[in-house]
Design an enzyme around this catalytic site. Structure first.
Site, PDB file in Angstrom:
ATOM      1  CE  LYS A   1      -3.760  -2.513   2.160  1.00  0.00           C
ATOM      2  NZ  LYS A   1      -4.432  -2.926   3.394  1.00  0.00           N
TER       3      LYS A   1
ATOM      4  CG  ASP B   1      -9.506  -0.231   4.941  1.00  0.00           C
ATOM      5  OD1 ASP B   1      -9.257  -0.443   3.746  1.00  0.00           O
ATOM      6  OD2 ASP B   1      -8.911  -0.786   5.880  1.00  0.00           O
TER       7      ASP B   1
ATOM      8  CD  GLN C   1      -3.219  -4.341   6.653  1.00  0.00           C
ATOM      9  OE1 GLN C   1      -3.141  -3.369   5.918  1.00  0.00           O
ATOM     10  NE2 GLN C   1      -3.841  -5.443   6.288  1.00  0.00           N
TER      11      GLN C   1
END
Ligand code: NAD
Length: 304
Positions: free
Chosen positions: A53, A120, A97
Site C-alpha cells: 500500500k 477503508d 491494518q
C-alpha cells in the site's frame, strides 16, 4: 469455450494512471493527498500488505505516513494515535491494518477514525451510508469488484448475483453495491444448506469465503462471470483463491485470477478513496468515473 480473464492488475494500472492525474490536479491547488497506515504488531502478511500500500501511494504521488506500533500497544495508546491522525490536516485517509492483536477491539478502533478519513470504508457511518445507497468511502474490495464488473461488457442490471461470504468487510458491502447496481442478490454463508444449487443460478458469482477450491466447475452456470476474492495458500505455499480456476474457466464466461485479480484492485480503490477524501477536504466533489478515460476492453484478456 474458455472464459475470458478479467485482469485486475491491468485494470488497477489504468486506475492508477487516473489517480496520478487527480493527485497532480490537487497538488496544483496546494494539496498533496496523505494516507496514514497504522500497523500494530509484527504479523508478516500484514507487513507485506502495508508495504504494498505504501509503495502504491508513492507511485501515484500520494504521501504516506507509516505508523508502526508494537504488538503490546495498549488500547489507549492506539486510540491516542488515531486521534492525532484525525486532527492532522496533512492526513486525508487513515487505514488501520487488520487483523489487530487480540487484546484490541477492531470495531472500536475503526469507529474511532474520523469517518471522512476512513478510506477503508469500514467505519459504521460509511457502512451505513453504503446500506442506504448513498456511499462515500466504499469498502475497497467490493468497490474493486464493482470496477471489474464495469470493465467488461456484461450487464449487471437485472442479473442474478450470488455472493459466497457475509463478512462486514467483503460480503455485506458487496451485496449493497450489487443491489445499488440493480442486480438481484443472494448471499450464501457457512450455514447455507446447498451452496451449489444456489451458485448454479448465478449470472455473477463472487466468492469470498477464504476456502481453497470451494468453487468447482459443477457449481457454475455456463457463461457466468466469476470473481474470486479469496486469498488462500496451496500446500506448497502458492497464493490461490476460492475458485478452482483451471476447471471453472472451462465453464464460465469471465473469470478473475488469484493472484492478479481482486488483490490489485483493492489497493487501487484504497488510493481512489484517499484522493476523493482529499478532494472533499477542499470542498471539491469527487468527479468520476475512474474507468472512463481509456478503452474499456483493455483489461479483458482475449479468449484463449
Ligand atoms: P471472513 O472469514 O470474515 O468471512 C468468510 C465468509 O465466508 C463468512 O461469512 C462465512 O460464513 C463464509 N464461508 C466460509 N466457509 C464457507 C463455506 N464452506 N460455504 C459458504 N460460505 C462459507 O473473511 P473475509 O474477510 O470476508 O475474507 C474472505 C476471503 O477474501 C479471505 O480469503 C480473505 O483473505 C479474502 N480477502 C481478499 C482481499 C483481497 O484484496 N484480495 C480482501 C479482503 C479479503
Amino acid at each position: 469455450m474458455t472464459a475470458r480473464t478479467i485482469d485486475g492488475k491491468a485494470l488497477a494500472a489504468r486506475i492508477h494512471a487516473g489517480i496520478a492525474r487527480r493527485v497532480k490536479s490537487l497538488q496544483d491547488r496546494g494539496v498533496t493527498p496523505g494516507l496514514a497506515v497504522v500497523l500494530v504488531g509484527d504479523d508478516p502478511a500484514s507487513a507485506i500488505y502495508v508495504r504494498n500500500k505504501v509503495r502504491a501511494c508513492e507511485a501515484v504521488g500520494i504521501r504516506s505516513f507509516l505508523v508502526q506500533l508494537a504488538d503490546n500497544t495498549s488500547r489507549a495508546t492506539l486510540l491516542g494515535r488515531v486521534a492525532e491522525l484525525n486532527a492532522d490536516p496533512g492526513v486525508h485517509g487513515i487505514l488501520v491494518q487488520l487483523p489487530l492483536p487480540r487484546h484490541l477491539d477492531a470495531r472500536e478502533i475503526v469507529d474511532a477514525i474520523a469517518f471522512d478519513k476512513d478510506v477503508d470504508g469500514l467505519h459504521a457511518t460509511n457502512a451505513g451510508l453504503t446500506l442506504l445507497g448513498r456511499p462515500r468511502s466504499r469498502s475497497c474490495t467490493p468497490y474493486g469488484v464493482m470496477m471489474m464488473l464495469e470493465s467488461i461488457p456484461y450487464p449487471v442490471q437485472g442479473c442474478d448475483a450470488v455472493l459466497i461470504g457475509r463478512s462486514n468487510m467483503v460480503g455485506k458491502p458487496m451485496a449493497m453495491l450489487l443491489l445499488a447496481a440493480n442486480a438481484t442478490v443472494t448471499m450464501c454463508h457457512s450455514a447455507t444448506r446447498d451452496l451449489a444449487a444456489v451458485t448454479r443460478q448465478a449470472d455473477v458469482l463472487v466468492a469470498a469465503a477464504g476456502r481453497r477450491n470451494l468453487v468447482t466447475a459443477d457449481m457454475i452456470k455456463p457463461g457466468a462471470v466469476v470473481i474470486d476474492v479469496g486469498t488462500n495458500r496451496t500446500p506448497e505455499g502458492k497464493l490461490c483463491g476460492d475458485v478452482d480456476f483451471a476447471e471453472v474457466r472451462e465453464i464460465a464466461g469471465w473469470i478473475s485470477p488469484v493472484p492478479g485479480g481482486v488483490g490489485p484492485m483493492t489497493v487501487a480503490m484504497l488510493l481512489v478513496n484517499t484522493v476523493e477524501a482529499a478532494e472533499r477536504s477542499i470542498g471539491t466533489s469527487p468527479q468520476g468515473p475512474w474507468l472512463a478515460e481509456s478503452d474499456p476492453s483493455a483489461a479483458v484478456a482475449a479468449p484463449r
